[in-house]
Each structure stands twice: as C-alpha cells, then as structure tokens.
Design a protein around this motif. Structure first.
Motif, short mmCIF file in Angstrom:
data_model
loop_
_atom_site.label_atom_id
_atom_site.label_comp_id
_atom_site.label_asym_id
_atom_site.label_seq_id
_atom_site.Cartn_x
_atom_site.Cartn_y
_atom_site.Cartn_z
N THR A 1 -13.66 16.88 1.88
CA THR A 1 -12.45 16.05 1.89
C THR A 1 -11.54 16.34 0.71
O THR A 1 -10.33 16.53 0.87
CB THR A 1 -12.83 14.56 1.91
N CYS B 1 -11.94 15.92 8.06
CA CYS B 1 -12.91 15.43 9.06
C CYS B 1 -12.81 16.25 10.34
O CYS B 1 -13.83 16.58 10.96
CB CYS B 1 -12.64 13.95 9.35
N SER C 1 -7.34 7.92 -3.60
CA SER C 1 -8.31 7.62 -2.54
C SER C 1 -8.69 8.87 -1.76
O SER C 1 -9.86 9.06 -1.41
CB SER C 1 -7.70 6.58 -1.58
N SER C 2 -7.72 9.74 -1.51
CA SER C 2 -7.99 10.97 -0.76
C SER C 2 -8.94 11.89 -1.51
O SER C 2 -9.85 12.49 -0.92
CB SER C 2 -6.68 11.71 -0.49
N ASP D 1 -2.24 6.73 7.38
CA ASP D 1 -1.66 6.56 6.04
C ASP D 1 -0.54 7.56 5.77
O ASP D 1 0.52 7.21 5.25
CB ASP D 1 -2.75 6.73 4.97
N ARG E 1 0.83 -1.21 0.00
CA ARG E 1 0.00 0.00 0.00
C ARG E 1 0.86 1.26 0.00
O ARG E 1 0.47 2.29 -0.57
CB ARG E 1 -0.92 0.00 1.23
N SER F 1 -3.29 12.69 1.78
CA SER F 1 -3.87 11.79 2.79
C SER F 1 -3.98 12.47 4.15
O SER F 1 -4.95 12.24 4.89
CB SER F 1 -3.07 10.50 2.89
N GLU G 1 -12.46 7.72 -1.06
CA GLU G 1 -12.28 6.31 -0.73
C GLU G 1 -11.58 6.17 0.63
O GLU G 1 -11.25 7.17 1.27
CB GLU G 1 -11.49 5.62 -1.85
N THR G 2 -11.34 4.95 1.04
CA THR G 2 -10.81 4.71 2.38
C THR G 2 -9.41 5.27 2.56
O THR G 2 -8.48 4.93 1.81
CB THR G 2 -10.77 3.20 2.68
N ILE G 3 -9.27 6.15 3.53
CA ILE G 3 -7.97 6.67 3.96
C ILE G 3 -7.89 6.51 5.46
O ILE G 3 -8.76 6.98 6.20
CB ILE G 3 -7.80 8.16 3.57
N TYR G 4 -6.87 5.82 5.93
CA TYR G 4 -6.69 5.63 7.36
C TYR G 4 -5.97 6.83 7.96
O TYR G 4 -5.22 7.52 7.27
CB TYR G 4 -5.88 4.36 7.63
#
Length: 406
Positions: A342, A336, A288-289, A299, A277, A329, A293-296
């Motif tokens: 975003t 948030c 993704s950002s 990351d 990843r 990211s 999409e999913t961003i931890y």
C-alpha cells in the motif's frame, strides 16, 4: 579569438553575479516560506480541533478575500497567471503587494475549511521577490532568470525538495522545454531557500518506504497500468479545474456572489462529509495512505471534486498538496487491486498525479526520490513517465506553453 575569449569571460562573470545574488534572495524566500508555512500548519491544527466552529463561516471568509483583492489587490489578483505571463515574456512587474494578499487569502481559506494547497503561494512569493531583484541587475534577461530561480526557491523552501524544485521551475513554464540558462542561479536559490526554511523551523515531510521491490515482468506491467491511471486522473484534474472555473465565471459573473454561493455549498458538504475530512491540504489522507490507516475507496474522488470546486469559487491556495493527497489515496486503493504494498503505490501516486496534473516529468520523479528515498527512483521514473504520456497534455497552469517537436 579575442572577442570569443572576451565573451566567455563576460558570460562567466554574469553567471557568477547572478548566482551570488541568488543566494541571499533564496535565503529571503526561504524565510518568508517558513513564516507562511508554519502559520498555515498552526491554522490547520486550530481548525481540526473544532471544525464546526470554522467551516460554517467559509462563505464569509471568501467574501473578505474577494473584496480585498478587488479593492486593493490590483494585478495581484491574477496570481499564478501573472507569474506565467511574466515568465513567458511579459515585461510587466509582479507587484510586491501580491505576497501579503496571497498569504492572508490562503490562511483564511484554510482556517475556514477550504480544500486547497500551498505551493501556489510559495511559488508566487518566490517569483515576486526574485523578479523584483532580477529586474534591477544589469544583466540581459536577469528578470526572467530570477523569476525561474524564485519559483524554485519558493517550492523548495516550502517542501524541502530542492532538486525537484529546480527541475519544476525550469520545465513548468513551457512543457517540453527546459530553461537551462537559469540553472545555476536556480540551483543556488533553491538549496539556500530549503536550508533556511528548515533552519527557521519549517519541517520537511519525508517517509521512508523500507520495502524490497523486485522489478519482475509482472511488476513492470502493473506499474505501466498504474502509471496510465495516474496520468489520466492528473490530466482529468487539470481539465475539470479549467472547466469548473469557466462554468462558475459564466453562471455567477460577480466574483463576490460566486464565492459566497459556492462557499455556502462547500461549507455544507465539508461538514456533512465527516466534519472536515476533505478540508485543507489533505495531509490527513496522505498520512493515512502511507501508514496503512483507513482510506475509503472514494476518498480520492471526493478530495478531487472538493478541491476543484474550492479553487473554481475563487478561494486562495494551490493545487499541489491536494494532488499529493489525491494521488496517495488513489494509490492506496490501487494497491489492493494490484496486490502490491500500500505505501509503495501510495508513494507512486503522490508523485505521479502531481506530475501529470502539472504536465511536468522530471520534477515528480525527484519528488519521489527526495521524499521517499532515492533507491526507489527507477519505479518513480517508470510510473511518472507513463503518467506524463497519458495526461492528455493538460496542466493546472492554463498559461503553460507547450513546445511541440513534430
């Protein structure tokens, strides 16, 4: 009076000569950029399909890179430092062998999963070609002027952002000073390189935000705070990269042993951390950002750390695209926190972390405009300016000079 008129016409003739030569030079750089960039993207696709086939061999790839540089590379092993040495007055030439070495070394780094960028390669390609030509033009400082033009052409050819590339090249060698004498040839080379690279098949990354942002007092305050955070992160990246390179050099003095040992650790980490990843450019994190999409939350820090370690070990590439990924990211996470769109904050981070880490101001602002839309320039200006102030005056380019005005 006659002497003054004569000087004016002589200067005009020199500028026209340099600009005329800059166009074919920019075309050549754009073509090489396109070749390099398209192969790099194909290599990335190959690795992403079967990461476990390639990432375990990262240490071996590192050994090959270092051995070849030591055996055949000569001064080209200095990489970007050599470009900055020449740009800041060193009369030495940049060897043409640097181009195949840095290209092949970067391809190997990416194929086997190292976390690195590509802009350093493009800038070195451009600087090498243009300085080689410039040194042969019978005009005072032609070599220095063409070095700047080539840096811009390399950046523009790869990223398709010719305005930002011009500004990057004229401001990056000395922070706080812009090399306006190179402006017209740099402009010509940059736009030509970008056009040729696009014509020969290298796609430009763009993302239309399509957001309606009102600059209220609350939004302005949020942008200020976000800018401070991006500035600190970019400055910290530059600081950590310098520290990591020094530490790796002290603890593992033999470059081959250094890249082999650190390469083993990296390959294990890349596999354990979701099988690649955080390998490569980081375009997966950028996409993704921006696309929701999913961003931890971690990351950005993992991409930060693994890029620093990859480059400190001696793998080839650059820092800018990973910086785009780190900024985007991190921006997705901050969106948030501050209850903002975003994609908008990710776009701001994309530009501002790059600017703060390179200690440049105008280039990241126009990167924002050229990639995300010029209607958002006021927001990029606010955030990038604040990030520039709070980056602790650090730069990933250790030989960048800083001009103090006090």
């Amino acid at each position: 009076m006659k002497t003054t008129v004569k000087n004016i016409f002589q200067n005009l003739g020199e500028i026209l000569l340099l600009t005329s030569v800059a166009i074919p030079v920019g075309a050549a750089i754009g073509a090489v950029d396109s070749f390099f960039g398209q192969i790099l993207l194909k290599i990335t696709d190959i690795r992403d399909v079967n990461p476990l086939y390639y990432i375990p061999f990262l240490p071996l790839a590192g050994i090959v890179i270092v051995y070849c540089y030591q055996k055949f590379g000569g001064k080209s092993s200095k990489g970007m430092n050599l470009v900055f040495e020449v740009g800041n007055g060193d009369e030495n030439a940049i060897p043409l062998r640097l181009i195949p070495f840095v290209m092949s070394g970067t391809w190997l780094t990416h194929l086997f999963g190292g976390s690195a960028g590509r802009e350093g390669v493009a800038v070195q390609i451009g600087a090498t070609i243009s300085h080689f030509v410039g040194k042969r033009i019978p005009v005072k400082n032609a070599g220095q002027i063409f070095l700047v033009a080539g840096m811009a052409a390399g950046f523009a050819g790869l990223f398709g952002t010719p305005i930002a590339a011009v500004l990057f090249a004229v401001e990056v060698l000395t922070a706080g000073e812009m090399r306006y004498q190179a402006l017209l040839p740099t402009f010509a080379a940059s736009f030509t390189a970008s056009t040729v690279a696009r014509f020969t098949g290298l796609e430009k990354f763009t993302f239309a935000l399509r957001l309606n942002i009102n600059l209220t007092a609350e939004t302005f305050f949020k942008l200020l705070v976000i800018g401070v955070i991006f500035g600190i992160v970019g400055g910290a990246f530059a600081l950590c990269l310098k520290f990591a390179k020094n530490l790796a050099g002290e603890k593992l003095k033999n470059p081959i042993i250094r890249i082999a040992v650190i390469g083993v650790a990296l390959s294990i980490l890349f596999i354990l951390l979701w099988q690649g990843r955080y390998s490569g450019l980081g375009t997966n994190l950028i996409n993704s950002s921006l696309n929701g999409e999913t961003i931890y939350t971690y990351d950005w820090i993992l991409k930060f750390a693994l890029t620093v370690i990859t480059l400190a070990a001696g793998f080839q590439g650059g820092e800018v695209t990973p910086l785009f990924a780190i900024g985007a990211s991190l921006g997705a996470v901050l969106a948030c926190v501050f209850n903002m769109p975003t994609a908008f904050v990710a776009a701001l981070g994309y530009a501002a972390v790059f600017g703060s880490a390179t200690n440049t101001l105008f280039a990241p602002i126009f990167i924002g405009g050229e990639v995300f839309g010029f209607e958002y320039m006021p927001y990029f200006f606010i955030v990038c300016a604040i990030a520039y102030v709070f980056n602790m005056n650090k730069s990933i380019y250790t030989l960048q000079k800083v001009k103090k005005i006090y």
